[in-house]
Design a protein around this motif. Sequence first.
Motif, mmCIF file in Angstrom:
data_model
loop_
_atom_site.group_PDB
_atom_site.id
_atom_site.type_symbol
_atom_site.label_atom_id
_atom_site.label_comp_id
_atom_site.label_asym_id
_atom_site.label_seq_id
_atom_site.Cartn_x
_atom_site.Cartn_y
_atom_site.Cartn_z
ATOM 1 N N ASN A 82 -6.905 0.829 3.166
ATOM 2 C CA ASN A 82 -7.484 1.441 1.939
ATOM 3 C C ASN A 82 -7.046 0.975 0.835
ATOM 4 N N LYS A 91 -5.787 2.547 -6.745
ATOM 5 C CA LYS A 91 -4.569 3.767 -7.117
ATOM 6 C C LYS A 91 -3.634 3.395 -5.760
ATOM 7 N N ASN A 92 -4.200 2.923 -4.774
ATOM 8 C CA ASN A 92 -3.336 3.020 -3.449
ATOM 9 C C ASN A 92 -2.473 1.563 -3.602
ATOM 10 N N HIS A 147 -8.536 0.819 -2.672
ATOM 11 C CA HIS A 147 -8.672 1.462 -3.697
ATOM 12 C C HIS A 147 -7.466 1.110 -4.651
ATOM 13 N N TYR A 154 0.783 -1.155 0.021
ATOM 14 C CA TYR A 154 0.135 -0.073 -0.047
ATOM 15 C C TYR A 154 0.735 1.241 -0.036
ATOM 16 N N LYS A 155 0.693 2.094 -0.721
ATOM 17 C CA LYS A 155 1.278 3.229 -1.032
ATOM 18 C C LYS A 155 1.362 4.128 0.429
ATOM 19 N N ASP A 156 0.165 4.057 0.900
ATOM 20 C CA ASP A 156 0.107 5.012 1.969
ATOM 21 C C ASP A 156 0.270 4.384 3.437
ATOM 22 N N ASP A 179 -1.486 2.095 4.725
ATOM 23 C CA ASP A 179 -2.611 1.744 5.251
ATOM 24 C C ASP A 179 -3.372 0.712 4.464
#
Length: 370
Positions: free
Chosen positions: A126, A130-131, A128, A119-121, A123
Amino acid sequence: MKKSVIYYYENRSLEDLPDECWKDIPGFDGCYQVSNLGRIKSVRRWRNSGNNTGYYTKEMIRKQFPRIKKNHLLNQDTHTVGITLKMNGKSCRSSTARYVYCAFVEPFDLDNKKNMVSYKDFDGRNLHYKNLILTNRSDISKRSIELKRAKPRFEQYRLPIRQLTIDGKLIATYSSITEAEKKTGISISGISNCLTGYIYQFKGFRWESPSKPPPPPAVMKKGTKQFFNDYLWDKLGKPPTSRKQPIAALNLNPENMKGERWKPIAGCDEGFLISNFGRVKGIARFKNGRLKVWTKGMVKRLIPDGKEHKPTSCLLVQLTENGRKFQRSVARLVYYHFIGEINLEDRKISIQYKNGKCYDLNYKNLLITT
Protein backbone atom coordinates in the motif's frame (compact mmCIF):
# COMPACT_ATOMS: atom_id res chain seq x y z
CA MET A 1 -5.90 -19.37 -4.61
CA LYS A 2 -6.74 -16.33 -6.74
CA LYS A 3 -5.57 -12.95 -5.46
CA SER A 4 -8.49 -10.61 -4.76
CA VAL A 5 -6.69 -7.30 -4.11
CA ILE A 6 -5.08 -5.28 -6.90
CA TYR A 7 -2.59 -2.67 -5.67
CA TYR A 8 -1.93 0.63 -7.39
CA TYR A 9 1.67 -0.17 -8.34
CA GLU A 10 0.50 -3.25 -10.30
CA ASN A 11 -1.57 -1.11 -12.70
CA ARG A 12 0.66 -0.30 -15.71
CA SER A 13 -1.89 1.64 -17.73
CA LEU A 14 -0.73 5.09 -18.88
CA GLU A 15 -4.10 6.56 -17.97
CA ASP A 16 -4.09 8.38 -14.63
CA LEU A 17 -5.96 6.72 -11.80
CA PRO A 18 -8.59 8.65 -9.76
CA ASP A 19 -6.97 11.43 -7.66
CA GLU A 20 -3.50 10.51 -9.02
CA CYS A 21 -0.85 13.19 -9.54
CA TRP A 22 2.80 13.01 -10.57
CA LYS A 23 6.10 14.61 -9.53
CA ASP A 24 9.71 14.22 -10.63
CA ILE A 25 11.74 11.77 -8.51
CA PRO A 26 14.52 13.75 -6.73
CA GLY A 27 17.81 13.05 -8.45
CA PHE A 28 16.05 11.72 -11.58
CA ASP A 29 14.43 14.96 -12.79
CA GLY A 30 13.26 14.73 -16.39
CA CYS A 31 13.72 10.95 -16.49
CA TYR A 32 11.36 9.38 -13.98
CA GLN A 33 8.24 10.46 -12.11
CA VAL A 34 6.44 9.01 -9.09
CA SER A 35 2.75 9.30 -8.31
CA ASN A 36 1.08 9.85 -4.95
CA LEU A 37 -0.29 6.30 -5.28
CA GLY A 38 3.13 4.70 -5.70
CA ARG A 39 3.37 4.19 -9.46
CA ILE A 40 6.63 4.95 -11.32
CA LYS A 41 6.66 6.47 -14.81
CA SER A 42 9.52 6.63 -17.30
CA VAL A 43 8.95 9.90 -19.18
CA ARG A 44 9.50 10.53 -22.88
CA ARG A 45 12.99 11.99 -23.40
CA TRP A 46 15.85 12.16 -25.88
CA ARG A 47 18.70 9.64 -25.51
CA ASN A 48 21.98 9.98 -27.35
CA SER A 49 23.34 6.87 -29.05
CA GLY A 50 26.62 8.35 -30.36
CA ASN A 51 27.79 9.89 -33.65
CA ASN A 52 25.26 12.73 -33.31
CA THR A 53 22.37 10.29 -33.37
CA GLY A 54 19.77 9.29 -30.84
CA TYR A 55 16.11 8.55 -30.27
CA TYR A 56 13.12 9.45 -28.11
CA THR A 57 12.15 6.96 -25.44
CA LYS A 58 8.53 5.94 -24.97
CA GLU A 59 6.52 7.01 -21.97
CA MET A 60 5.69 3.95 -19.90
CA ILE A 61 4.72 2.80 -16.41
CA ARG A 62 7.61 0.87 -14.92
CA LYS A 63 7.20 -2.63 -13.54
CA GLN A 64 7.97 -2.86 -9.82
CA PHE A 65 9.19 -5.84 -7.86
CA PRO A 66 7.64 -6.95 -4.56
CA ARG A 67 9.76 -8.71 -1.95
CA ILE A 68 8.32 -11.14 0.57
CA LYS A 69 9.60 -12.03 4.04
CA LYS A 70 8.06 -14.35 6.59
CA ASN A 71 6.95 -13.08 9.99
CA HIS A 72 7.35 -16.32 11.95
CA LEU A 73 5.71 -14.90 15.08
CA LEU A 74 2.43 -14.17 13.25
CA ASN A 75 2.95 -16.80 10.56
CA GLN A 76 2.28 -14.14 7.94
CA ASP A 77 4.09 -12.74 4.91
CA THR A 78 5.37 -9.16 4.98
CA HIS A 79 5.81 -7.25 1.73
CA THR A 80 7.88 -4.38 0.38
CA VAL A 81 8.06 -2.99 -3.15
CA GLY A 82 11.21 -1.76 -4.87
CA ILE A 83 12.43 -0.61 -8.26
CA THR A 84 15.73 -0.12 -10.09
CA LEU A 85 16.26 3.17 -11.94
CA LYS A 86 19.15 4.20 -14.19
CA MET A 87 20.87 7.55 -14.42
CA ASN A 88 24.07 8.38 -16.34
CA GLY A 89 24.81 4.70 -16.84
CA LYS A 90 24.47 3.84 -13.13
CA SER A 91 21.73 1.69 -11.60
CA CYS A 92 20.06 2.64 -8.32
CA ARG A 93 17.77 0.24 -6.48
CA SER A 94 15.49 1.63 -3.77
CA SER A 95 12.18 1.19 -2.03
CA THR A 96 9.37 2.91 -3.91
CA ALA A 97 7.95 4.18 -0.62
CA ARG A 98 11.03 6.39 -0.15
CA TYR A 99 10.36 8.19 -3.44
CA VAL A 100 6.66 8.64 -2.68
CA TYR A 101 7.28 10.06 0.81
CA CYS A 102 10.05 12.40 -0.38
CA ALA A 103 7.91 13.77 -3.22
CA PHE A 104 4.48 14.04 -1.58
CA VAL A 105 4.93 14.21 2.23
CA GLU A 106 8.23 15.94 3.03
CA PRO A 107 11.72 15.92 1.49
CA PHE A 108 14.53 13.99 3.22
CA ASP A 109 18.00 12.69 2.35
CA LEU A 110 17.39 9.66 0.15
CA ASP A 111 21.04 8.60 0.43
CA ASN A 112 20.88 8.42 4.24
CA LYS A 113 19.98 4.80 4.95
CA LYS A 114 19.21 5.63 8.60
CA ASN A 115 16.05 7.36 7.34
CA MET A 116 13.51 4.63 6.73
CA VAL A 117 9.93 4.78 5.44
CA SER A 118 7.41 2.45 7.03
CA TYR A 119 3.69 1.76 6.62
CA LYS A 120 0.86 2.66 8.99
CA ASP A 121 -1.08 -0.49 8.13
CA PHE A 122 2.08 -2.68 7.94
CA ASP A 123 1.27 -3.50 4.30
CA GLY A 124 4.30 -2.62 2.18
CA ARG A 125 2.25 -2.91 -0.99
CA ASN A 126 0.00 0.00 0.00
CA LEU A 127 2.16 2.85 -1.34
CA HIS A 128 -0.43 5.63 -0.99
CA TYR A 129 1.34 8.66 0.44
CA LYS A 130 -1.09 8.86 3.40
CA ASN A 131 -0.03 5.34 4.46
CA LEU A 132 3.66 6.24 4.85
CA ILE A 133 5.65 7.41 7.88
CA LEU A 134 9.30 8.46 8.17
CA THR A 135 11.11 6.56 10.92
CA ASN A 136 14.32 4.65 11.72
CA ARG A 137 15.25 1.06 12.44
CA SER A 138 15.06 1.44 16.22
CA ASP A 139 11.56 2.96 16.15
CA ILE A 140 10.37 0.28 13.73
CA SER A 141 11.56 -2.42 16.15
CA LYS A 142 9.91 -0.74 19.14
CA ARG A 143 6.64 -0.28 17.24
CA SER A 144 6.66 -3.92 16.15
CA ILE A 145 7.24 -5.03 19.75
CA GLU A 146 4.45 -2.79 21.09
CA LEU A 147 2.00 -4.15 18.53
CA LYS A 148 3.18 -7.72 19.28
CA ARG A 149 4.44 -8.23 15.75
CA ALA A 150 7.92 -9.02 17.09
CA LYS A 151 9.66 -9.97 20.33
CA PRO A 152 12.90 -8.50 21.63
CA ARG A 153 15.78 -10.89 21.95
CA PHE A 154 16.02 -12.61 25.35
CA GLU A 155 12.67 -11.25 26.55
CA GLN A 156 11.13 -14.69 26.27
CA TYR A 157 13.63 -16.00 28.82
CA ARG A 158 13.15 -13.15 31.33
CA LEU A 159 16.82 -13.37 32.22
CA PRO A 160 18.19 -11.14 34.98
CA ILE A 161 20.87 -8.82 33.62
CA ARG A 162 23.96 -7.51 35.40
CA GLN A 163 25.65 -4.25 34.40
CA LEU A 164 29.39 -4.11 35.07
CA THR A 165 32.31 -1.81 34.44
CA ILE A 166 35.01 -2.79 31.96
CA ASP A 167 37.05 -4.04 34.95
CA GLY A 168 34.20 -6.30 36.06
CA LYS A 169 32.84 -4.29 39.02
CA LEU A 170 29.08 -4.71 39.52
CA ILE A 171 27.03 -1.53 38.92
CA ALA A 172 23.42 -2.76 38.95
CA THR A 173 21.21 -5.79 38.44
CA TYR A 174 17.97 -5.73 36.39
CA SER A 175 15.14 -8.24 36.25
CA SER A 176 15.28 -8.45 32.45
CA ILE A 177 16.96 -6.99 29.41
CA THR A 178 13.86 -4.84 28.82
CA GLU A 179 14.15 -3.24 32.26
CA ALA A 180 17.86 -2.60 31.64
CA GLU A 181 17.00 -0.69 28.45
CA LYS A 182 14.28 1.38 30.17
CA LYS A 183 16.45 2.41 33.14
CA THR A 184 19.73 3.02 31.29
CA GLY A 185 18.54 4.11 27.85
CA ILE A 186 20.95 1.61 26.29
CA SER A 187 19.46 -0.34 23.39
CA ILE A 188 18.39 -3.96 23.66
CA SER A 189 20.41 -4.93 20.58
CA GLY A 190 23.69 -3.67 22.09
CA ILE A 191 23.09 -5.43 25.42
CA SER A 192 22.09 -8.68 23.74
CA ASN A 193 25.22 -8.63 21.59
CA CYS A 194 27.23 -8.60 24.84
CA LEU A 195 25.20 -11.49 26.23
CA THR A 196 25.93 -13.63 23.18
CA GLY A 197 29.62 -12.73 23.26
CA TYR A 198 29.44 -11.03 19.87
CA ILE A 199 31.02 -7.92 21.43
CA TYR A 200 32.89 -7.47 24.71
CA GLN A 201 31.20 -4.27 25.90
CA PHE A 202 28.60 -1.72 24.84
CA LYS A 203 28.48 1.99 25.73
CA GLY A 204 31.41 1.51 28.11
CA PHE A 205 29.74 -1.28 30.12
CA ARG A 206 29.86 -5.05 30.19
CA TRP A 207 26.59 -6.97 30.37
CA GLU A 208 26.05 -10.54 31.50
CA SER A 209 23.38 -12.87 32.83
CA PRO A 210 24.20 -14.37 36.25
CA SER A 211 21.99 -17.39 35.57
CA LYS A 212 23.61 -18.17 32.23
CA PRO A 213 27.02 -16.55 31.68
CA PRO A 214 27.66 -15.69 28.03
CA PRO A 215 30.45 -17.21 25.99
CA PRO A 216 33.62 -15.10 25.95
CA PRO A 217 34.45 -12.93 22.94
CA ALA A 218 36.21 -14.55 20.01
CA VAL A 219 39.69 -14.93 21.46
CA MET A 220 42.08 -17.86 21.40
CA LYS A 221 41.60 -20.45 24.09
CA LYS A 222 44.40 -22.01 26.05
CA GLY A 223 45.97 -25.06 24.50
CA THR A 224 48.73 -25.97 22.11
CA LYS A 225 46.88 -26.25 18.79
CA GLN A 226 45.25 -22.80 19.02
CA PHE A 227 48.66 -21.24 19.61
CA PHE A 228 50.17 -22.78 16.47
CA ASN A 229 49.82 -21.21 13.00
CA ASP A 230 49.13 -24.37 10.99
CA TYR A 231 48.43 -22.49 7.75
CA LEU A 232 51.77 -20.67 7.74
CA TRP A 233 53.65 -23.79 8.81
CA ASP A 234 52.26 -25.63 5.78
CA LYS A 235 53.08 -22.71 3.42
CA LEU A 236 56.66 -22.62 4.71
CA GLY A 237 57.13 -26.28 3.83
CA LYS A 238 56.66 -27.57 7.40
CA PRO A 239 60.02 -26.57 8.91
CA PRO A 240 61.15 -28.51 12.04
CA THR A 241 59.45 -27.12 15.16
CA SER A 242 57.36 -28.11 18.18
CA ARG A 243 53.67 -27.45 18.73
CA LYS A 244 54.20 -26.91 22.44
CA GLN A 245 57.12 -24.53 21.90
CA PRO A 246 56.91 -23.39 18.26
CA ILE A 247 59.32 -21.04 16.54
CA ALA A 248 58.40 -17.38 16.97
CA ALA A 249 56.78 -16.88 13.53
CA LEU A 250 54.33 -19.73 14.26
CA ASN A 251 53.76 -18.96 17.94
CA LEU A 252 50.37 -17.36 18.67
CA ASN A 253 50.62 -17.64 22.46
CA PRO A 254 50.01 -14.17 23.98
CA GLU A 255 52.53 -14.89 26.74
CA ASN A 256 56.05 -13.52 26.20
CA MET A 257 58.78 -15.83 24.98
CA LYS A 258 62.07 -15.90 26.86
CA GLY A 259 64.04 -12.74 26.08
CA GLU A 260 61.20 -11.17 24.10
CA ARG A 261 60.79 -7.38 24.08
CA TRP A 262 58.01 -5.27 22.55
CA LYS A 263 57.80 -1.82 20.97
CA PRO A 264 54.86 0.14 19.49
CA ILE A 265 54.79 -0.02 15.69
CA ALA A 266 55.49 3.42 14.23
CA GLY A 267 52.99 4.91 11.80
CA CYS A 268 50.04 2.74 12.91
CA ASP A 269 47.08 3.13 15.19
CA GLU A 270 48.03 2.92 18.86
CA GLY A 271 47.12 -0.73 18.97
CA PHE A 272 49.99 -2.79 17.55
CA LEU A 273 53.31 -3.95 19.00
CA ILE A 274 56.32 -5.62 17.35
CA SER A 275 58.74 -7.89 19.23
CA ASN A 276 62.46 -8.46 18.68
CA PHE A 277 61.52 -12.01 17.59
CA GLY A 278 59.22 -10.81 14.82
CA ARG A 279 55.87 -11.38 16.49
CA VAL A 280 53.11 -8.77 16.13
CA LYS A 281 50.49 -8.20 18.81
CA GLY A 282 47.25 -6.25 18.83
CA ILE A 283 46.82 -4.78 22.31
CA ALA A 284 43.57 -4.62 24.29
CA ARG A 285 41.81 -1.36 23.41
CA PHE A 286 38.60 0.29 22.27
CA LYS A 287 38.28 -0.34 18.55
CA ASN A 288 37.01 2.69 16.66
CA GLY A 289 33.68 2.33 14.94
CA ARG A 290 29.97 2.72 15.49
CA LEU A 291 29.89 0.42 18.53
CA LYS A 292 33.25 1.34 20.12
CA VAL A 293 34.03 -2.33 20.74
CA TRP A 294 36.58 -3.35 23.39
CA THR A 295 39.01 -5.89 21.89
CA LYS A 296 41.34 -8.15 23.84
CA GLY A 297 45.02 -8.37 22.98
CA MET A 298 46.20 -11.26 20.81
CA VAL A 299 49.15 -12.22 18.64
CA LYS A 300 48.40 -11.66 14.95
CA ARG A 301 48.84 -14.43 12.42
CA LEU A 302 51.64 -13.81 9.93
CA ILE A 303 50.98 -14.60 6.29
CA PRO A 304 53.28 -15.53 3.36
CA ASP A 305 54.02 -12.97 0.66
CA GLY A 306 51.54 -14.64 -1.69
CA LYS A 307 53.73 -15.30 -4.74
CA GLU A 308 52.22 -18.23 -6.61
CA HIS A 309 54.38 -21.22 -7.60
CA LYS A 310 57.34 -19.71 -5.74
CA PRO A 311 58.67 -20.36 -2.23
CA THR A 312 57.87 -17.79 0.42
CA SER A 313 60.44 -14.99 0.43
CA CYS A 314 59.09 -12.90 3.32
CA LEU A 315 56.32 -12.83 5.91
CA LEU A 316 53.66 -10.13 6.05
CA VAL A 317 51.26 -8.80 8.68
CA GLN A 318 48.03 -6.85 8.19
CA LEU A 319 47.83 -3.54 10.09
CA THR A 320 45.44 -0.59 10.17
CA GLU A 321 45.96 3.16 10.18
CA ASN A 322 43.00 5.55 10.48
CA GLY A 323 40.69 2.71 9.48
CA ARG A 324 42.78 1.84 6.38
CA LYS A 325 44.08 -1.73 6.15
CA PHE A 326 47.48 -2.48 4.65
CA GLN A 327 50.20 -5.15 4.74
CA ARG A 328 53.78 -4.69 5.86
CA SER A 329 56.90 -6.88 5.77
CA VAL A 330 57.58 -8.10 9.32
CA ALA A 331 61.33 -8.25 8.72
CA ARG A 332 61.39 -4.56 7.78
CA LEU A 333 59.44 -3.69 10.92
CA VAL A 334 61.83 -5.66 13.14
CA TYR A 335 64.88 -4.01 11.53
CA TYR A 336 63.36 -0.53 11.86
CA HIS A 337 62.46 -0.89 15.54
CA PHE A 338 65.37 -2.95 16.91
CA ILE A 339 68.40 -2.27 14.65
CA GLY A 340 68.11 1.09 12.88
CA GLU A 341 65.51 3.30 11.29
CA ILE A 342 65.04 2.85 7.54
CA ASN A 343 62.55 4.12 5.00
CA LEU A 344 59.84 1.45 5.17
CA GLU A 345 58.47 2.54 1.78
CA ASP A 346 61.82 2.37 -0.07
CA ARG A 347 61.75 -0.79 -2.19
CA LYS A 348 65.43 -0.40 -3.07
CA ILE A 349 66.23 -1.44 0.48
CA SER A 350 66.15 -5.23 0.95
CA ILE A 351 66.23 -7.20 4.19
CA GLN A 352 68.19 -10.46 4.03
CA TYR A 353 68.44 -13.36 6.48
CA LYS A 354 71.85 -14.52 7.68
CA ASN A 355 70.81 -18.17 7.89
CA GLY A 356 68.66 -17.97 4.74
CA LYS A 357 65.40 -18.69 6.61
CA CYS A 358 62.75 -16.03 6.01
CA TYR A 359 60.74 -17.25 8.98
CA ASP A 360 63.58 -16.59 11.43
CA LEU A 361 62.68 -12.96 12.22
CA ASN A 362 64.96 -12.54 15.22
CA TYR A 363 66.60 -9.13 14.87
CA LYS A 364 70.03 -10.79 15.15
CA ASN A 365 69.31 -12.74 11.95
CA LEU A 366 68.60 -9.66 9.79
CA LEU A 367 70.90 -7.58 7.63
CA ILE A 368 70.23 -4.82 5.11
CA THR A 369 71.26 -4.65 1.45
CA THR A 370 70.50 -2.26 -1.39
